[in-house]
Design a protein around this motif. Structure first.
Motif, PDB file in Angstrom:
ATOM      1  N   ARG A 200       0.822  -1.215   0.000  1.00 37.02           N
ATOM      2  CA  ARG A 200       0.000   0.000   0.000  1.00 37.02           C
ATOM      3  C   ARG A 200       0.851   1.259   0.000  1.00 37.02           C
ATOM      4  O   ARG A 200       0.349   2.350  -0.256  1.00 37.02           O
ATOM      5  CB  ARG A 200      -0.941  -0.014   1.210  1.00 37.02           C
ATOM      6  CG  ARG A 200      -1.955  -1.140   1.140  1.00 37.02           C
ATOM      7  CD  ARG A 200      -2.922  -1.142   2.297  1.00 37.02           C
ATOM      8  NE  ARG A 200      -3.855  -0.031   2.261  1.00 37.02           N
ATOM      9  CZ  ARG A 200      -4.899   0.088   3.062  1.00 37.02           C
ATOM     10  NH1 ARG A 200      -5.138  -0.851   3.963  1.00 37.02           N
ATOM     11  NH2 ARG A 200      -5.709   1.121   2.978  1.00 37.02           N
ATOM     12  N   LYS A 201       2.145   1.104   0.297  1.00 38.12           N
ATOM     13  CA  LYS A 201       3.110   2.216   0.217  1.00 38.12           C
ATOM     14  C   LYS A 201       2.618   3.470   0.942  1.00 38.12           C
ATOM     15  O   LYS A 201       2.703   4.582   0.432  1.00 38.12           O
ATOM     16  CB  LYS A 201       3.434   2.539  -1.243  1.00 38.12           C
ATOM     17  CG  LYS A 201       4.063   1.379  -1.990  1.00 38.12           C
ATOM     18  CD  LYS A 201       4.566   1.785  -3.358  1.00 38.12           C
ATOM     19  CE  LYS A 201       5.127   0.584  -4.114  1.00 38.12           C
ATOM     20  NZ  LYS A 201       6.235  -0.062  -3.436  1.00 38.12           N
ATOM     21  N   MET A 202       2.090   3.291   2.129  1.00 41.28           N
ATOM     22  CA  MET A 202       1.634   4.423   2.935  1.00 41.28           C
ATOM     23  C   MET A 202       2.591   4.627   4.093  1.00 41.28           C
ATOM     24  O   MET A 202       2.907   3.677   4.819  1.00 41.28           O
ATOM     25  CB  MET A 202       0.218   4.177   3.457  1.00 41.28           C
ATOM     26  CG  MET A 202      -0.821   4.081   2.368  1.00 41.28           C
ATOM     27  SD  MET A 202      -2.500   3.932   3.036  1.00 41.28           S
ATOM     28  CE  MET A 202      -2.770   5.601   3.614  1.00 41.28           C
ATOM     29  N   PRO A 203       3.093   5.861   4.284  1.00 45.25           N
ATOM     30  CA  PRO A 203       3.986   6.103   5.413  1.00 45.25           C
ATOM     31  C   PRO A 203       3.232   5.983   6.735  1.00 45.25           C
ATOM     32  O   PRO A 203       2.018   6.149   6.794  1.00 45.25           O
ATOM     33  CB  PRO A 203       4.454   7.550   5.183  1.00 45.25           C
ATOM     34  CG  PRO A 203       3.341   8.179   4.402  1.00 45.25           C
ATOM     35  CD  PRO A 203       2.816   7.090   3.517  1.00 45.25           C
ATOM     36  N   ILE A 204       3.958   5.692   7.782  1.00 47.21           N
ATOM     37  CA  ILE A 204       3.362   5.660   9.108  1.00 47.21           C
ATOM     38  C   ILE A 204       3.122   7.089   9.549  1.00 47.21           C
ATOM     39  O   ILE A 204       4.004   7.948   9.448  1.00 47.21           O
ATOM     40  CB  ILE A 204       4.292   4.935  10.100  1.00 47.21           C
ATOM     41  CG1 ILE A 204       4.428   3.470   9.691  1.00 47.21           C
ATOM     42  CG2 ILE A 204       3.754   5.044  11.528  1.00 47.21           C
ATOM     43  CD1 ILE A 204       5.535   2.732  10.414  1.00 47.21           C
ATOM     44  N   ARG A 205       1.917   7.381  10.034  1.00 52.61           N
ATOM     45  CA  ARG A 205       1.575   8.731  10.508  1.00 52.61           C
ATOM     46  C   ARG A 205       1.667   8.753  12.026  1.00 52.61           C
ATOM     47  O   ARG A 205       0.992   7.984  12.710  1.00 52.61           O
ATOM     48  CB  ARG A 205       0.183   9.136  10.035  1.00 52.61           C
ATOM     49  CG  ARG A 205       0.006   9.104   8.533  1.00 52.61           C
ATOM     50  CD  ARG A 205      -1.230   9.881   8.112  1.00 52.61           C
ATOM     51  NE  ARG A 205      -0.944  11.308   8.017  1.00 52.61           N
ATOM     52  CZ  ARG A 205      -1.882  12.261   8.032  1.00 52.61           C
ATOM     53  NH1 ARG A 205      -3.151  11.930   8.171  1.00 52.61           N
ATOM     54  NH2 ARG A 205      -1.554  13.529   7.926  1.00 52.61           N
ATOM     55  N   GLU A 206       2.503   9.634  12.536  1.00 51.09           N
ATOM     56  CA  GLU A 206       2.774   9.725  13.972  1.00 51.09           C
ATOM     57  C   GLU A 206       2.108  10.985  14.527  1.00 51.09           C
ATOM     58  O   GLU A 206       2.434  12.098  14.115  1.00 51.09           O
ATOM     59  CB  GLU A 206       4.293   9.763  14.174  1.00 51.09           C
ATOM     60  CG  GLU A 206       4.738   9.865  15.615  1.00 51.09           C
ATOM     61  CD  GLU A 206       6.261   9.848  15.727  1.00 51.09           C
ATOM     62  OE1 GLU A 206       6.903   9.015  15.038  1.00 51.09           O
ATOM     63  OE2 GLU A 206       6.822  10.681  16.474  1.00 51.09           O
ATOM     64  N   PHE A 207       1.175  10.813  15.456  1.00 52.17           N
ATOM     65  CA  PHE A 207       0.446  11.924  16.062  1.00 52.17           C
ATOM     66  C   PHE A 207       0.948  12.139  17.493  1.00 52.17           C
ATOM     67  O   PHE A 207       1.058  11.188  18.263  1.00 52.17           O
ATOM     68  CB  PHE A 207      -1.061  11.627  16.112  1.00 52.17           C
ATOM     69  CG  PHE A 207      -1.725  11.540  14.768  1.00 52.17           C
ATOM     70  CD1 PHE A 207      -2.496  12.599  14.277  1.00 52.17           C
ATOM     71  CD2 PHE A 207      -1.607  10.397  13.989  1.00 52.17           C
ATOM     72  CE1 PHE A 207      -3.124  12.517  13.048  1.00 52.17           C
ATOM     73  CE2 PHE A 207      -2.226  10.302  12.751  1.00 52.17           C
ATOM     74  CZ  PHE A 207      -2.981  11.366  12.279  1.00 52.17           C
ATOM     75  N   HIS A 208       1.228  13.400  17.835  1.00 52.83           N
ATOM     76  CA  HIS A 208       1.694  13.739  19.186  1.00 52.83           C
ATOM     77  C   HIS A 208       0.620  14.540  19.916  1.00 52.83           C
ATOM     78  O   HIS A 208       0.267  15.650  19.504  1.00 52.83           O
ATOM     79  CB  HIS A 208       2.991  14.541  19.109  1.00 52.83           C
ATOM     80  CG  HIS A 208       4.171  13.710  18.710  1.00 52.83           C
ATOM     81  ND1 HIS A 208       5.057  13.192  19.619  1.00 52.83           N
ATOM     82  CD2 HIS A 208       4.580  13.273  17.489  1.00 52.83           C
ATOM     83  CE1 HIS A 208       5.967  12.480  18.979  1.00 52.83           C
ATOM     84  NE2 HIS A 208       5.699  12.514  17.684  1.00 52.83           N
ATOM     85  N   LEU A 209       0.119  13.975  20.999  1.00 56.35           N
ATOM     86  CA  LEU A 209      -0.983  14.592  21.730  1.00 56.35           C
ATOM     87  C   LEU A 209      -0.623  15.961  22.290  1.00 56.35           C
ATOM     88  O   LEU A 209      -1.434  16.886  22.221  1.00 56.35           O
ATOM     89  CB  LEU A 209      -1.436  13.668  22.861  1.00 56.35           C
ATOM     90  CG  LEU A 209      -2.592  14.177  23.729  1.00 56.35           C
ATOM     91  CD1 LEU A 209      -3.843  14.422  22.888  1.00 56.35           C
ATOM     92  CD2 LEU A 209      -2.894  13.177  24.846  1.00 56.35           C
ATOM     93  N   ASP A 210       0.583  16.127  22.833  1.00 55.15           N
ATOM     94  CA  ASP A 210       0.934  17.423  23.426  1.00 55.15           C
ATOM     95  C   ASP A 210       0.901  18.539  22.394  1.00 55.15           C
ATOM     96  O   ASP A 210       0.462  19.655  22.683  1.00 55.15           O
ATOM     97  CB  ASP A 210       2.307  17.361  24.113  1.00 55.15           C
ATOM     98  CG  ASP A 210       3.440  16.972  23.172  1.00 55.15           C
ATOM     99  OD1 ASP A 210       3.175  16.475  22.058  1.00 55.15           O
ATOM    100  OD2 ASP A 210       4.619  17.164  23.564  1.00 55.15           O
TER     101      ASP A 210
END
Length: 297
Positions: A200-210
């Protein structure tokens, strides 16, 4: 399902809270992964000629193939997965589960019509809508993980809440799930697309709560109220209030109680006997096992 439209809200209002990375970025990191979400993905995606994989006895194996190969991929990239399985759903989720059941009934009827008409694409579409992870799928995956030497945890209730508790306790670095409500439960870092296939060639999306809270100018409790306004699994939302209006209202009035005092209830329909306070409490103090009691090594 998680929180309706939360990913887009964060992208629009707190873009610096999101980073895109390759899997190798997380070398040496321990990550709590929502097992039920992963199993559902595997049942949908791991197929042959449009059908789920089966063994010689006709038993479904898509979930096992998916779990095995994606876990191997995680480990080869230096990640240390800890799978977390759902426990008993909270009582407040009964309405949402009933809605999902009704949608499955509608999909079943549509599937039967498509099969009669010989519409292959429609058959495939509605077949996928009928997929759900069962207790047997979960048990088989637990046995597989045990044989692979990969730790797993059985949550007393919602897996996302238990994952978030592990992050907050410093037991793991992040939660790996597609459900954005892991942020509502308080995880400091959320990883989406972690268990997607390389194809699927989708990058990992990293979300930061702060960073989400900082850019939105909200406390965690205010963020929880905003998520309830957007729409969650535990109660209906106010009809007529979309994502932008929800953000504007919570920034202006800070709480749902403050919003209810000021909105035009003729224009915006508030659900009768709206249990938003119970939903808020569930996000603030979810039913989880003390992370100190769990062996995630």
């Amino acid at each position: 399902m998680g929180i309706h439209g939360l990913s887009k809200v964060i992208g629009d209002y707190a873009p610096s809270a999101i980073k895109e990375n390759e899997m190798k970025t997380y070398f040496g990191r321990k990550v709590a992964i929502d097992a039920s979400m992963s199993i559902y993905q595997f049942l949908i995606a791991v197929r042959q000629e449009g059908n789920m994989l089966t063994n010689a006895d006709g038993e479904t194996t898509s979930h096992l193939m998916g779990m095995f190969y994606r876990t191997i991929r995680l480990v080869e990239n230096g990640l240390k997965p800890v799978y977390v399985f759902d426990g008993k759903p909270p009582e407040m989720k009964s309405d949402e589960l009933a809605k999902r059941g009704q949608k499955r009934e509608e999909a079943q009827k549509a599937l039967e019509k498509a099969e009669e008409a010989g519409e292959t694409e429609e058959v495939d579409k509605f077949s996928k809508r009928l997929v759900r992870a069962t207790r047997q799928h979960n048990d088989e995956c637990k046995q597989l993980l045990k044989l692979m030497g990969i730790p797993y945890v059985e949550a007393p209730c919602e897996a996302e809440a238990q994952c978030a508790a592990l992050v907050k306790a410093g037991k793991v670095f992040a939660v790996g799930t597609e459900d954005m409500d892991a942020l509502t439960f308080g995880t400091t870092v959320l990883l989406r697309h972690l268990t997607f296939s390389e194809a699927r060639k989708m990058p990992i999306r990293e979300f930061h709560l702060d960073r989400v809270l900082n850019e939105l100018g909200l406390s965690q409790d205010e963020f929880i109220d905003m998520c309830i306004l957007l729409g969650c699994d535990y109660c209906d939302s106010i009809r007529g209030i979309g994502p932008k209006r929800a953000v504007d209202l919570i920034k202006q009035h800070r709480t749902i109680e403050g919003i209810l005092k000021h909105i035009d209830t003729k224009k915006y329909t508030v659900p009768e006997d709206w249990p938003y306070e119970r939903a808020r409490s569930l996000f603030q103090k979810p039913d989880v096992t003390d992370p100190e009691e769990l062996d995630v090594n």
